[in-house]
Design an enzyme around this catalytic site. Structure first.
Site, short mmCIF file in Angstrom:
data_model
loop_
_atom_site.label_atom_id
_atom_site.label_comp_id
_atom_site.label_asym_id
_atom_site.label_seq_id
_atom_site.Cartn_x
_atom_site.Cartn_y
_atom_site.Cartn_z
CD GLU A 198 47.73 52.31 94.49
OE1 GLU A 198 47.99 51.54 93.55
OE2 GLU A 198 48.03 53.53 94.49
CD GLU A 233 52.90 54.90 96.63
OE1 GLU A 233 52.37 55.52 95.69
OE2 GLU A 233 53.23 53.72 96.55
#
Ligand SMILES: *[C@@H]1O[C@H](CO)[C@@H](O)[C@H](O)[C@H]1NC(C)=O
Ligand SMILES: *[C@@H]1O[C@H](CO)[C@@H](O)[C@H](O)[C@H]1NC(C)=O
Ligand SMILES: *[C@@H]1O[C@H](CO)[C@@H](O)[C@H](O)[C@H]1NC(C)=O
Length: 399
Positions: A201, A314
Site C-alpha cells: 500500500e 487480501e
C-alpha cells in the site's frame, strides 16, 4: 532329548525305536517350523508398530501434517511429545482449500517485537492444513527467518512470499528489511521462497498523503520512482546471492492504486480487494471481488509489456467491529455468519477459476485493533488465541 532317546532304545526293539525316532524328528521339524513362524510374526508386529509410531500423522487423511518424517536427523525415532515440530495432530475441520493466506506473526511490529519461534511453528502447523502459500507484509522482528525456520522444522509443504514494507519519507526501513531478507535467504536458501514483495500500500499512502488519487499522475510518478528504486535494489540483492532458483520480485497495493510504471518493473502484483470497504452485502461480496479484480488489475496488467502475474493480496470479511459505527458497512454486518457466506461464495469458485489469492486472514490481530479500532483487528478465520471461529472450511483443494 538325547537322554530320553537312549532310554527308549534300551527298553524296546529296533523297529519301535525307529518309529519313535521318526515321530521325534517330525515333532522337531514342527517345533522348528512353529518357531520360525513365531519369529516372523513377531518381526511383522514390530515393523507394523514401528511404522505406526513413526508415521502417526501421515495416514490416509491426506490433508497435510507430517510429510513422512520417520526420525530426527540422528536417525532416532522421536515420540509425539511436542519436541518434534514435524509431528503434530491434524485438525479434521481444516482443509487445504485456500490458494494462499495472509499472515503476520504475532508480535512483529517494531519497537516491541515479542514474536517467538514457538508461536510461529504453531501457526505454520495450522496454516499448512489450510494452504501451501503464505504472504508476509514486512520483514521486521526477524519474521522472515522465523517463518522459514518454522517451515524447516515442521517440514511442511509451504511457500512464502517474503515482504518488505517501505514508507514514503525515509528509506531506512526499506534498507533494514532488505538486509534482514538477505540474511534469511542466505541462511535458508530459496526452496521455500516464492517471491519477495516490495511495497505494501505504498502508493495508496503516498497519494492519499498528498491528497491525490491518480497513481499514474505527476505525483504518482514521483511515488513510483521511489518504489522502483527499491524494487531494483532488491532484485540486485537477490541476483547477488546466486540462489538455486529464481525468486520473483513483486509489489502489493490497494486495488485502485497500482502504478503502471511500478507494475512494469515487477514479475507479480498483489492487489487488496475488499468488498467490505466497497459497502457490498455479504452475498454480493464474492462476485464484486471477482469483477473488481478482473477489471482493475488482471486486464490492465495483461496490457503491459511484461504482463505481470496478478494475485489478490487480501480479501475477506470481518467478523466484528470494536465500535458500533463500523459494525455494518451499509450492506451487511461484520459477523461470523457473513464471513461464512463470503467463504462459501469465494473460495471454491476462485480455485476453479484459477484466481490466485491470499485470504485475509489467518487470525485476528490484536495490535491492529488497538491501533486502528473498528473492524481492523477482526478479519481472522481464527481468533487471536488460534481457536477456529464458528465457521466451516470448504473442502475443495486449491490449485
Ligand atoms: C483421519 O482423521 C479423522 C478425524 O480426525 C480421524 O478420526 C482418523 O483416525 C484419521 N485417519 C487416519 C488414517 O489418520
Ligand atoms: C533472527 O535473527 C538473528 C540475527 O539477525 C539470527 O541469528 C537468528 O538466528 C534469526 N532467526 C531466528 C529464527 O530467530
Ligand atoms: C461506504 O460507506 C461509508 C459509510 O457510509 C462511506 O463513508 C464510504 O464512502 C462508502 N464507501 C464506498 C466505496 O461507497
Amino acid at each position: 532329548m538325547e537322554e530320553k532317546y537312549q532310554h527308549l532304545e534300551g527298553s524296546g526293539g529296533m523297529a519301535q525305536a525307529l518309529e519313535k525316532e521318526k515321530s521325534r524328528r517330525k515333532r522337531s521339524i514342527w517345533i522348528v517350523v512353529a518357531s520360525v513362524v513365531g519369529i516372523l510374526v513377531l518381526v511383522a508386529v514390530a515393523v507394523i508398530a514401528w511404522y505406526f509410531s513413526t508415521h502417526k500423522n501421515n495416514g490416509s487423511n491426506g490433508s497435510g501434517g507430517n510429510p513422512g518424517k520417520s526420525g530426527d536427523s540422528t536417525g532416532n525415532n522421536t515420540p509425539n511429545d511436542g519436541s518434534d515440530p514435524s509431528i503434530f495432530e491434524l485438525d479434521s475441520r481444516l482443509h487445504k482449500s485456500f490458494y494462499g493466506m495472509a499472515y503476520t506473526p504475532e508480535g512483529s511490529q517494531l519497537p516491541n517485537c515479542g514474536n517467538s519461534l514457538e508461536n510461529v511453528i504453531k501457526d505454520i502447523q495450522i496454516l499448512s492444513q489450510l494452504t501451501t502459500r503464505v504472504r508476509l507484509y514486512g520483514a521486521d522482528c526477524n519474521q522472515s527467518a522465523l517463518v522459514l525456520e518454522a517451515i524447516k522444522q515442521t517440514k511442511v509443504d509451504m511457500q512464502v512470499f517474503l515482504g518488505n514494507y517501505p514508507i514514503p519519507d525515509d528509506n531506512t526501513p526499506y534498507e533494514r528489511q532488505r538486509d534482514i531478507i538477505k540474511e534469511a535467504l542466505q541462511t535458508y536458501g530459496a526452496d521455500h521462497v516464492a517471491g519477495v514483495t516490495v511495497g505494501n500500500e505504498f502508493m495508496l499512502n503516498y497519494l492519499t498523503g498528498q491528497g491525490v488519487q491518480d497513481p499514474n499522475g505527476i505525483i504518482g510518478q514521483q511515488g513510483a520512482a521511489i518504489l522502483k528504486a527499491n524494487i531494483e535494489d532488491t532484485r540486485q540483492m537477490i541476483d547477488g546471492l546466486q540462489l538455486s532458483k529464481h525468486i520473483p520480485v513483486g509489489n502489493s497495493d490497494a486495488g485502485s492504486f497500482f502504478s503502471n510504471s511500478v507494475l512494469t518493473d515487477v514479475e507479480y502484483g498483489m492487489s487488496n480487494v475488499h468488498a467490505w470497504f466497497a459497502n457490498t452485502t455479504a452475498e454480493g461480496a464474492a462476485p464484486w471481488v471477482f469483477q473488481f479484480f478482473d477489471e482493475n488489475n488482471v486486464q490492465p496488467a495483461a496490457l503491459l509489456p511484461n504482463k505481470p502475474k496478478m494475485y489478490i493480496a487480501e480479501t475477506g470479511w470481518p467478523t466484528k467491529s470494536s465500535d458500533a459505527g463500523n459494525a455494518n458497512n451499509g450492506g451487511s454486518d461484520a459477523s461470523v455468519p457473513n464471513l461464512q457466506v463470503f467463504i462459501d461464495n469465494f473460495v471454491c469458485q476462485a480455485n476453479s477459476n484459477n484466481v490466485g489469492y491470499f485470504f485475509f486472514e489467518y487470525f485476528d490481530e490484536q495490535w491492529k485493533d488497538a491501533m486502528f479500532g473498528g473492524v481492523e483487528g477482526w478479519w481472522g478465520l481464527f481468533n487471536a488465541d488460534r481457536t477456529l471461529k464458528d465457521i466451516t472450511i470448504p473442502d475443495c483443494p486449491a490449485p
